[in-house]
Design an enzyme around this catalytic site. Structure first.
Site, PDB file in Angstrom:
ATOM      1  N   HIS A  46       1.215  -1.212  -0.028  1.00 39.35           N
ATOM      2  CA  HIS A  46      -0.220  -0.248   0.229  1.00 39.35           C
ATOM      3  C   HIS A  46       0.677   0.796   0.247  1.00 39.35           C
ATOM      4  O   HIS A  46       0.393   2.618  -0.560  1.00 39.35           O
ATOM      5  CB  HIS A  46      -0.786  -0.164   1.282  1.00 39.35           C
ATOM      6  CG  HIS A  46      -1.461  -1.194   1.291  1.00 39.35           C
ATOM      7  ND1 HIS A  46      -1.959  -1.730   2.414  1.00 39.35           N
ATOM      8  CD2 HIS A  46      -3.039  -1.725   0.807  1.00 39.35           C
ATOM      9  CE1 HIS A  46      -2.990  -2.401   2.461  1.00 39.35           C
ATOM     10  NE2 HIS A  46      -3.256  -2.761   1.560  1.00 39.35           N
ATOM     11  N   LYS A  70     -17.269  -5.935   8.360  1.00 39.33           N
ATOM     12  CA  LYS A  70     -16.186  -6.836   7.669  1.00 39.33           C
ATOM     13  C   LYS A  70     -14.723  -7.341   8.791  1.00 39.33           C
ATOM     14  O   LYS A  70     -14.163  -7.838   8.427  1.00 39.33           O
ATOM     15  CB  LYS A  70     -15.322  -6.504   6.545  1.00 39.33           C
ATOM     16  CG  LYS A  70     -15.552  -6.243   5.340  1.00 39.33           C
ATOM     17  CD  LYS A  70     -14.384  -5.380   4.752  1.00 39.33           C
ATOM     18  CE  LYS A  70     -14.560  -5.462   3.569  1.00 39.33           C
ATOM     19  NZ  LYS A  70     -13.234  -5.372   2.156  1.00 39.33           N
ATOM     20  N   ARG A 119      -2.174  -6.241  -8.057  1.00 36.21           N
ATOM     21  CA  ARG A 119      -0.845  -6.879  -8.157  1.00 36.21           C
ATOM     22  C   ARG A 119      -0.841  -7.975  -8.963  1.00 36.21           C
ATOM     23  O   ARG A 119       0.383  -8.459  -9.667  1.00 36.21           O
ATOM     24  CB  ARG A 119      -0.905  -7.858  -6.821  1.00 36.21           C
ATOM     25  CG  ARG A 119      -0.371  -6.527  -5.393  1.00 36.21           C
ATOM     26  CD  ARG A 119      -1.446  -7.356  -4.237  1.00 36.21           C
ATOM     27  NE  ARG A 119      -3.092  -7.425  -4.067  1.00 36.21           N
ATOM     28  CZ  ARG A 119      -3.131  -7.981  -3.181  1.00 36.21           C
ATOM     29  NH1 ARG A 119      -2.685  -8.280  -1.847  1.00 36.21           N
ATOM     30  NH2 ARG A 119      -4.619  -8.394  -3.260  1.00 36.21           N
ATOM     31  N   SER A 157      -2.661  -7.332   3.243  1.00 39.39           N
ATOM     32  CA  SER A 157      -3.637  -7.113   4.680  1.00 39.39           C
ATOM     33  C   SER A 157      -3.408  -9.027   5.641  1.00 39.39           C
ATOM     34  O   SER A 157      -2.940  -8.902   6.860  1.00 39.39           O
ATOM     35  CB  SER A 157      -4.421  -6.496   5.045  1.00 39.39           C
ATOM     36  OG  SER A 157      -4.305  -5.359   4.648  1.00 39.39           O
TER      37      SER A 157
END
Ligand code: PNS
Length: 194
Positions: A46, A70, A119, A157
């Site tokens: 990030h 979430k 990515r 993450s």
């Protein structure tokens, strides 16, 4: 098109510059981009994208999604604090949070660009869907994709949290301040027996 007298040439150049300025988004001098995400927590991937975005856009706002459904490891306030700890070196970067539609949040900042990182090809489908939905919701908002340094292409993450929780080494994958917060959070959770 160009006049031969210097003053006329100057006037022509000014006219061209003014014309191109009128193409800039209204109420704005320069381009504001929003870099939205969960950032639970921010990784070096990030951060690499933030650095690249800060060079491309006049203002970059890193916007944390406030979505407790979430079940994030860190609250939105904590995620913003972690971001603020590492973006200080970029003067045109700010941190904010949002709930609800991303396009509405972009509107409140008069942003004309959404920045996202890709990515690998596996990211593409999800990103394509979001970009096209956001374009449908606001055709004036352009999604721009950037590639992070390939050294970070495998970092997420989710994986960072998983590896850390299982005792793996995550140094170099997240900023040191984030690693310290992860340590504190994991020991808090252990104490609670979670
Ligand atoms: O880091 P993430 O979890 O991949 O980020 C996803 C995010 C925050 C960009 C996305 O979930 C989002 O924009 N949520 C806001 C709700 C919204 O606008 N949805 C409709 C457009 S896809």
């Amino acid at each position: 098109m160009f006049a031969s007298r210097p003053s006329a040439v100057f006037a022509t150049i000014v006219a061209i510059i003014s014309e191109s300025e009128t193409r800039l988004p209204r109420n704005s001098r320069g381009v504001t981009a929003i870099y939205p995400g969960s950032f639970d927590p921010i990784t070096n991937g990030h951060l690499d994208l933030i650095q690249r975005g800060s060079r491309l856009f006049d203002r970059l706002i890193v916007s944390v999604l406030r979505n407790e459904t979430k079940q994030p490891l860190f609250s939105a306030q904590e995620r913003m604090a972690m971001l603020n700890e590492v973006v200080g070196r970029y003067p045109n970067v700010a941190v904010d949070s949002f709930a609800g539609l991303l396009v509405d949040h972009a509107g409140t900042h008069s942003a004309t660009v959404l920045l996202r990182g890709i990515r690998a090809i596996s990211d593409y489908e999800y990103e394509l869907q979001m970009a096209l939905m956001n374009r449908r919701l606001n055709p004036g908002l352009e999604t721009v994709f950037l590639l992070a340094n390939e050294a970070y292409s495998f970092i997420s993450s989710r994986l960072v949290k998983e590896v850390f929780a299982l005792g793996g080494n995550i140094s170099g994958l997240v900023p040191p301040s984030v690693e310290a917060r992860l340590k504190r959070r994991m020991s808090q959770l252990k104490r609670k027996g979670a």
